[in-house]
Design a protein around this motif. Structure first.
Motif: not given
Lengths: 376, 449
Positions: A369-376
């Motif tokens: 995916t290309y969106t922001d992600n904070d790894g949760d």
């Protein structure tokens, strides 16, 4: 900071600097296997490009034979055209999996191998030489499946087929359509191969990241999707009815009209898939940096058994291969008389799909995916 | 204690924070808009994963742009201090509404923004250096109660500290997971890339990150350690910005850290800006203190008291659930758990009914890639999706459809395994805050908090 502290730090740095330069000149990267550029280079130079070259040879031969058939449609030219078509279709199985980069850009698969062919659509396009060959509803009217129908399925016997191209009122239109199909395939293949041999190869090799749009990410996503959608579902899941309502659809196998090569095509595709995973060179007998060596370098393994992920994946490929070996050459017939074996093959492949999609992409940290992600 | 609540500090601190926060948020929204994410995330999906208990938050279709517009304007108004209280309410409501539309877009930093904008509603951040105060001299003040500033500092400390606590587990500390998986993916970066090929690097980053999170709040608060702490804030967040796709978050946290600087610093910044704008000295230094009226004070105390009790206790709700938190994710969100898991999943749903109809679902027919990715690893979303499928297929002619899922989930480098009992008809299960009995136990242990 006091003078003393300053000196201490300075001395430490000088000392570290000296020992660095003398004792261990250049800290080598711990593992060459993690070098994605090397992997991409090997894949492009020794797998993808030569595979397309091989396919091009077979394809060109098929076009020659098809022209010979058009010039003089008889039993001899038909037999030669068919044989060349089988060879080209088989070689295609070794490039279809490159569903990324130019192959994906030109959606070559859509124009080469959407089956089952649409008999009605093909007949309509024969009647209308201006019918679009671009739109999605035109996909099942072209490529290898359309040729399959045109040279194997358009008449009940060889004599009947030849009559379609000699004595039938629209014989010329049919021959023209065959030409239209092969020319279209030729032009798309030309675009794909010339891009691989042109600027795209450099792009492919230099975009070494793993974020969306980078080569490894595109490659892995295309590669995984290919197994799931085109090997597992297309060749087994859909014809056997394992996917949809449990209703078998023997007419939805690959090369339906030729009948006896569907298993060969599936096996060829499956072998090419495994060879790609293991980095088997198409130019030589050796292997090179590949998904396998990369995963091994990352240390991907099953923590409970200590077995490496690549070992497990290869074992799973092997298990699917065993199921394939138990099938008879005509998969359409297998669906009708031995469908459980078809479903078993599908189920075995399903296990590999999970490992490819989840364990492999997760171990490689592939972004889908290309969106922001904070790894949760 | 009472003496503390009567203490005053320069209003410039909160004013500058308001300006920076408003501008950062405005930029974040512009970035989000420009990337086309409003359409991709909120308009194109056919189905949205509502938060449990917030099902009344509905997607707005094309009106979502309007909602983002309100949010952007409200952020600017907060920055400028125009109709501040109204703007702060609008900012909180619009931003929170957006975040509640779909679980699959949940990010801890959005939750942080929601919580800060909630606090701003009640804080007199417009008493200084604002359009409101410029027009209304009765509002203007250069001192305000210290607790107004400290409450934001406290929230920031909680966030860091809790993010640190969440890292005190065996996967993070003993196995350097998930960094061991993520860092090699960056080994092609210039200069630092080759570092990530070494075995020790993820361990170093894991331990350093954990210690940073646990201590940074205190180090920023303490005057002596502050300069070094601030430098480490910049290094830490810039590094995360380079390594991970976390958008504006690192920059928001860097500028947020300014709130720990002493009032004189903020006053100087505002002085400089005001001087450049030739603002009158009476506006910059009105020599007045902001007085919270004795009627509203108890309300404010109660609100902030409850707010912090909630902030401190809510992240621990996971203790009420039996199985492994990372596996079930029961009590995972809204707890400042960031960058803790490499979790990937695969789900294949089968719809059947009594008459023998059967359909294998192609998730892409209903969900976006992001939604599918999120759903595949989170049991509550799997259930929501199963219910959506139930309703869809009931309408499509299935007679009270049954929904089964074949799931396969890998967590932090472990081989994947089924997460949901494949024999359970999810159409008949209901969501609640109870433990979901149809989650197959993790059968492994991640020790620690």
């Amino acid at each position: 900071m006091s003078m003393k502290n300053y000196l201490a730090i300075l001395l430490t740095m000088i000392f570290l600097g000296c020992s660095d330069s003398k004792e261990k000149p250049e800290p080598e990267p711990e593992d060459e296997g993690k070098d994605r550029k090397a992997m991409l280079t090997h894949i492009a130079d020794n797998i993808i490009i030569p595979s397309y070259d091989n396919f091009q040879v077979k394809f060109d031969l098929m076009v020659t034979k098809s022209n010979a058939f058009a010039a003089k449609p008889d039993a001899a030219t038909l037999t030669e055209f068919r044989a060349a078509w089988v060879d080209a279709y088989t070689a295609w199985q070794k490039v279809e999996l490159f569903d990324f980069g130019p192959g994906e850009k030109h959606t070559i698969r859509n124009f080469f191998n959407i089956y089952p062919a649409s008999e009605q659509g093909i007949n309509a396009s024969i009647a209308d030489p201006n019918a679009s060959m671009e739109t999605p509803d035109s996909y099942p009217k072209q490529g290898f499946p359309a040729l399959d129908y045109l040279i194997n399925g358009i008449g009940a016997t060889d004599a009947a087929i030849i009559a379609q191209y000699t004595t039938a009122p629209n014989a010329a239109a049919k021959l023209a359509y065959i030409k239209r199909v092969t020319e279209r395939m030729d032009s798309i293949l030309d675009k794909v191969t010339s891009e691989w041999k042109g600027a795209y190869k450099e792009t492919f090799i230099t975009k070494t990241g793993l974020d969306i749009g980078s080569s490894t990410s595109l490659l892995v996503n295309g590669y995984v999707l290919h197994y799931e959608r085109y090997i597992r579902s297309g060749k087994f899941g859909i014809p056997s009815g394992a996917m949809l309502n449990g209703v078998p659809a023997p007419e939805k196998v690959e090369a339906f009209y030729k009948k006896d090569i569907s298993l060969t095509l599936a096996k060829t595709a499956h072998q090419a898939y495994i060879a790609f995973f293991n980095g088997k060179s198409v130019r030589t007998d050796g292997t090179g940096p590949s998904l396998k060596t990369y995963l091994d370098a990352l240390g991907a393994k099953d923590s409970s058994t200590g077995k490496s992920l690549t070992e497990l994946l290869n074992a799973q490929f092997e298990a699917s291969q065993t199921k394939l070996n138990a099938l008879k050459p005509n998969l359409s017939e297998e669906v009708k008389t031995n469908n459980q074996a078809m479903k078993d093959t599908y189920n075995e492949m399903q296990k590999a799909v999970r490992m490819l999609k989840v364990d492999m992409t997760s171990a490689m940290s592939i972004t889908i995916t290309y969106t922001d992600n904070d790894g949760d | 204690m009472l003496a503390y609540f009567n203490k005053y500090s320069p209003a410039a601190t909160l004013a500058l924070f308001r300006v920076i926060f408003g501008i950062m948020l405005f930029l974040s929204i512009c970035r989000f808009w420009a990337k086309g994410w409003i359409r991709d995330l909120y308009i194109l999906p056919k189905f949205h994963f509502a938060f449990y208990g917030f099902e009344f938050i509905r997607p707005l279709g094309e009106w979502t742009y309007f909602l983002f517009g309100i949010c952007a304007v409200a952020a600017l108004m907060v920055a400028l201090g125009v109709l501040y209280r109204f703007a702060a309410v609008m900012l909180f409501v619009s931003f929170t509404y957006i975040e509640l539309i779909d679980k699959s877009t949940y990010l801890n930093h959005y939750y942080f923004v929601s919580m800060v904008s909630f606090m701003l509603i009640f804080l007199p951040a417009h008493a200084s250096f604002s359009m409101d105060a410029y027009r209304n001299k009765r509002l203007l003040a250069d001192q305000l109660p210290s607790w107004c500033i400290d409450s934001i500092r406290l929230l920031v400390c909680i966030i860091y500290f809790y993010a640190g606590l969440a890292k005190l587990n065996s996967d993070w500390l003993l196995h350097a997971l998930p960094l061991k998986i993520w860092l090699p993916a960056k080994n092609d970066l210039p200069l630092i890339g080759s570092l990530f090929n070494y075995e020790w690097t993820p361990y170093f980053f894991s331990w350093a990150g954990c210690m940073y999170d646990l201590s940074i709040g205190f180090l920023l608060w303490n005057r002596k350690t502050r300069p070094l702490a601030f430098v480490s804030v910049i290094i830490f967040h810039l590094l995360t910005a380079i390594l991970f796709p976390i958008g504006m978050f690192p920059y928001i946290m860097i500028v947020t850290a300014f709130i720990f600087f002493p009032g004189e610093f903020h006053q100087k910044v505002i002085d400089t800006i005001s001087f450049a704008l030739s603002l009158p000295i009476q506006f910059i230094r009105p020599k007045r203190s902001y007085i919270v009226s004795s009627i509203t004070k108890p309300f404010l105390m109660a609100i902030f008291g409850l707010f912090f009790v909630f902030q401190i206790t809510f992240p621990f709700r996971y203790l009420l659930y039996s199985d492994e938190l990372f596996w079930t994710e029961e009590g995972y969100r809204f707890s400042w758990r960031v960058m803790l898991m490499e979790k990937a999943g695969y789900t294949q749903f089968t719809v059947t009914d009594a008459s023998g109809k059967k359909q294998i679902v192609n998730n892409n027919d209903f969900l976006t890639r992001l939604q599918e990715k999120m759903m595949s690893t989170q049991p509550d979303m799997i259930l929501q999706y199963a219910h959506m499928l139930r309703d869809h297929y009931a309408a499509a002619g299935f007679d009270s459809p049954q929904i089964y899922v074949d799931s396969y989930v890998a967590l932090n480098g472990r081989m994947g395994k089924p997460m949901i009992d494949p024999a359970v008809d999810l159409a008949r299960q209901t969501d609640s805050f109870q433990h979901k009995s149809w989650i197959i136990p993790f059968n492994d242990e991640i020790k620690g908090l």
